[in-house]
Design an enzyme around this catalytic site. Structure first.
Site, PDB file in Angstrom:
ATOM      1  N   SER A  62       0.833  -1.208   0.000  1.00  0.00           N
ATOM      2  CA  SER A  62       0.000   0.000   0.000  1.00  0.00           C
ATOM      3  C   SER A  62       0.864   1.253   0.000  1.00  0.00           C
ATOM      4  CB  SER A  62      -0.926  -0.001   1.228  1.00  0.00           C
ATOM      5  OG  SER A  62      -1.855  -1.051   1.167  1.00  0.00           O
ATOM      6  N   HIS A  78      -2.770   6.637   3.719  1.00  0.00           N
ATOM      7  CA  HIS A  78      -2.992   5.193   3.840  1.00  0.00           C
ATOM      8  C   HIS A  78      -4.297   4.909   4.570  1.00  0.00           C
ATOM      9  CE1 HIS A  78      -2.425   1.277   5.972  1.00  0.00           C
ATOM     10  NE2 HIS A  78      -2.011   0.910   4.784  1.00  0.00           N
TER      11      HIS A  78
END
Length: 229
Positions: free
Chosen positions: A19, A47
């Site tokens: 990610s 995030h």
């Protein structure tokens, strides 16, 4: 399976790493270069939300992140305005540093006082924190405020600061919504003598406030690199 893109196989323990790799790739494609000190906080907010606006709307007073990390390393007290933010702060990492996290919103005395005065529990909970951790409390560790929901909590903090009742090590201002949200953040930004990290505009939330704290927690206790962390 809908869509044309093949499913990407990522081992569970590698999902966060992947990610952040995607975040870095997209920031680079946008021509955004984050600095070494504030970058980890901004990436953690992105995030948490999948919202790249945080690359632009998170504003920092000078050395705010360093100040927050040092406060955490000194065993800071963290005060939040929601139990959701409190729950989102990494408990294991906080405990390893001797950091305690408090939220007074559900305390009966806070509810009673807010009802009596016709004001919000968020404002009263900030006043309660001042009575426990303010300038008259002896031997207290540094105090970090992580506000992710209530603009009235930010307004109350600004008043308490102006009155000299509290001296926060850091204030995270990230309430979300429409009523008094933008103006409360701008009030905090005006106080340049107060270390702060602010999610300017309407966006924010308890998850963002917790993410900002966690970004600093994950760096706390690590050796400081030359020229910054």
């Amino acid at each position: 399976m809908s869509g044309n893109k093949e499913r990407e196989t990522v081992r569970p323990e590698k999902i966060e790493e992947r990610s952040f790799s995607i975040i870095n790739e997209e920031l680079e494609a946008m021509g955004i270069c984050l600095d070494a000190e504030n970058g980890p906080v901004i990436r953690r907010a992105i995030h948490t939300t999948a919202d790249f606006d945080y690359a632009e709307n998170l504003v920092f007073t000078p050395d705010a992140v360093k100040t927050g990390i040092r406060a955490l390393e000194a065993g800071a007290v963290i005060v939040t305005d929601t139990n959701m933010a409190r729950a989102g702060i990494n408990k294991k990492k906080a405990e390893s540093l001797g950091v305690e996290v408090f939220c007074f919103m559900a305390d009966p005395d806070v509810t009673e006082e807010a009802s009596r005065r016709g004001c919000t529990r968020a404002a009263v909970s900030m006043e309660k924190s001042a009575s426990l951790f303010g300038k008259d409390a002896s031997g207290m560790p540094p105090v970090i405020y992580a506000i992710g929901n209530a603009p009235t909590a930010l307004y109350a903090l600004c008043d308490l600061i102006d009155e000299g009742r509290i001296h926060p090590a850091l204030v995270i201002g990230a309430p979300v919504g429409f009523v008094n949200v933008v103006s409360s953040k701008e009030e905090l930004i005006k106080r340049q003598n107060v270390p702060s990290i602010v999610a300017r505009g309407r966006k924010g939330g308890s998850n963002v406030a917790a993410a900002i704290v966690n970004a600093m927690l994950y760096q706390a206790g690590k050796p400081e690199k030359e020229g910054g962390r």
